[in-house]
Design a protein around this motif. Sequence first.
Motif, PDB file in Angstrom:
ATOM      1  N   SER A  24      14.715  10.618  -8.245  1.00  0.00           N
ATOM      2  CA  SER A  24      16.054  11.154  -8.512  1.00  0.00           C
ATOM      3  C   SER A  24      16.767  10.356  -9.601  1.00  0.00           C
ATOM      4  CB  SER A  24      16.900  11.141  -7.227  1.00  0.00           C
ATOM      5  OG  SER A  24      16.376  12.037  -6.288  1.00  0.00           O
ATOM      6  N   ASN A  47      21.878  17.715  -7.651  1.00  0.00           N
ATOM      7  CA  ASN A  47      20.742  17.181  -6.900  1.00  0.00           C
ATOM      8  C   ASN A  47      21.127  16.879  -5.459  1.00  0.00           C
ATOM      9  OD1 ASN A  47      17.889  15.993  -7.129  1.00  0.00           O
ATOM     10  ND2 ASN A  47      19.049  14.289  -6.265  1.00  0.00           N
ATOM     11  N   ALA A  48      22.313  16.304  -5.270  1.00  0.00           N
ATOM     12  CA  ALA A  48      22.783  15.980  -3.919  1.00  0.00           C
ATOM     13  C   ALA A  48      22.995  17.247  -3.090  1.00  0.00           C
ATOM     14  CB  ALA A  48      24.079  15.173  -4.000  1.00  0.00           C
ATOM     15  N   THR A  51      19.789  18.709  -1.678  1.00  0.00           N
ATOM     16  CA  THR A  51      19.119  18.034  -0.568  1.00  0.00           C
ATOM     17  C   THR A  51      19.836  18.203   0.766  1.00  0.00           C
ATOM     18  OG1 THR A  51      20.275  15.957  -1.058  1.00  0.00           O
ATOM     19  CG2 THR A  51      18.125  16.287  -2.096  1.00  0.00           C
ATOM     20  N   VAL A  52      21.025  18.800   0.757  1.00  0.00           N
ATOM     21  CA  VAL A  52      21.760  19.000   2.016  1.00  0.00           C
ATOM     22  C   VAL A  52      20.956  19.827   3.030  1.00  0.00           C
ATOM     23  CG1 VAL A  52      23.790  20.108   3.044  1.00  0.00           C
ATOM     24  CG2 VAL A  52      24.050  18.649   1.038  1.00  0.00           C
ATOM     25  N   VAL A  55      18.677  17.552   4.859  1.00  0.00           N
ATOM     26  CA  VAL A  55      19.376  16.708   5.828  1.00  0.00           C
ATOM     27  C   VAL A  55      19.595  17.468   7.131  1.00  0.00           C
ATOM     28  CG1 VAL A  55      21.532  15.500   6.340  1.00  0.00           C
ATOM     29  CG2 VAL A  55      20.531  15.331   4.059  1.00  0.00           C
ATOM     30  N   GLY A 120      16.683  19.010  -6.494  1.00  0.00           N
ATOM     31  CA  GLY A 120      16.881  18.414  -5.175  1.00  0.00           C
ATOM     32  C   GLY A 120      16.279  19.241  -4.060  1.00  0.00           C
ATOM     33  N   THR A 126      11.655  15.129  -0.244  1.00  0.00           N
ATOM     34  CA  THR A 126      12.985  14.992   0.315  1.00  0.00           C
ATOM     35  C   THR A 126      12.975  14.905   1.834  1.00  0.00           C
ATOM     36  OG1 THR A 126      13.969  16.186  -1.551  1.00  0.00           O
ATOM     37  CG2 THR A 126      15.279  16.021   0.445  1.00  0.00           C
ATOM     38  N   LEU A 154      24.424  12.631   5.699  1.00  0.00           N
ATOM     39  CA  LEU A 154      25.544  12.955   4.815  1.00  0.00           C
ATOM     40  C   LEU A 154      26.147  11.694   4.204  1.00  0.00           C
ATOM     41  CD1 LEU A 154      27.268  15.817   6.859  1.00  0.00           C
ATOM     42  CD2 LEU A 154      25.731  16.013   4.891  1.00  0.00           C
ATOM     43  N   GLN A 157      24.058  10.708   1.400  1.00  0.00           N
ATOM     44  CA  GLN A 157      24.306  11.544   0.235  1.00  0.00           C
ATOM     45  C   GLN A 157      25.542  11.104  -0.530  1.00  0.00           C
ATOM     46  OE1 GLN A 157      21.389  12.595  -0.030  1.00  0.00           O
ATOM     47  NE2 GLN A 157      21.905  14.680  -0.577  1.00  0.00           N
ATOM     48  N   ALA A 160      24.630   8.078  -2.378  1.00  0.00           N
ATOM     49  CA  ALA A 160      23.731   8.437  -3.473  1.00  0.00           C
ATOM     50  C   ALA A 160      24.508   9.012  -4.658  1.00  0.00           C
ATOM     51  CB  ALA A 160      22.684   9.436  -2.993  1.00  0.00           C
ATOM     52  N   VAL A 161      25.495   9.859  -4.370  1.00  0.00           N
ATOM     53  CA  VAL A 161      26.299  10.449  -5.452  1.00  0.00           C
ATOM     54  C   VAL A 161      27.032   9.355  -6.221  1.00  0.00           C
ATOM     55  CG1 VAL A 161      28.316  11.874  -5.950  1.00  0.00           C
ATOM     56  CG2 VAL A 161      26.552  12.717  -4.398  1.00  0.00           C
TER      57      VAL A 161
END
Length: 210
Positions: A24, A47-48, A51-52, A55, A120, A126, A154, A157, A160-161
Amino acid sequence: MIPFENLLAFLLAAVVIIVIPGPSVLFVIGRSIALGRRAGVLSVIGNALGTVPAVIAVAFGVGAIVASSVAAFTVIKLVGAAYLVWLGVQAIRHRHVRVDAPGGERTSSTRLLTQGFVVGMTNPKTIAFFVAVLPQFVAPEAGPIWMQLLALGLLFQVLAVVCDSLWALAAGTARAWFADSPRRMSTLAGTGGVMMIGLGGTLAFAGSKS
């Protein structure tokens, strides 16, 4: 509620994992170098968001398994540690990355977000990544496993952001510096691989949760 010590350990591990240049981060850096800071930050957000779904899937699927079997929890823990070691080895093996030279083309925000989302969402690592990391820090006695996994996912995430956006801003600002010396990125990725292997080893030999 997730115990404070588990949450603190997760935050420390998450920051280490996030700041290490992985797929990433390299994607974001490449976009920032090619298209600038704006493109990099929008790629991070896309990208975030992509990937939700992973999760959510891990929270409900893995949560049910872990809640019903201590043995399954131990297996997931060991497999997760091995996966982190594998990621570290891969980072070292593929540390010689090529980045595009700076360019002047401006891409629409919607397109950048969409491209980041697709990257993502379609990343095959992932779900495996969240399976490897999140269960290490839940406490079965502290409440619903799925809720803890969802909260940790979360939170990961959000971190990560923030961290990936810093990478995007730095790479976008220093586009010429990175593009002129791929060896710098190679060294950084190799160091990150060693850190990932160390983290995997630590998790493998850490005490079992109950």
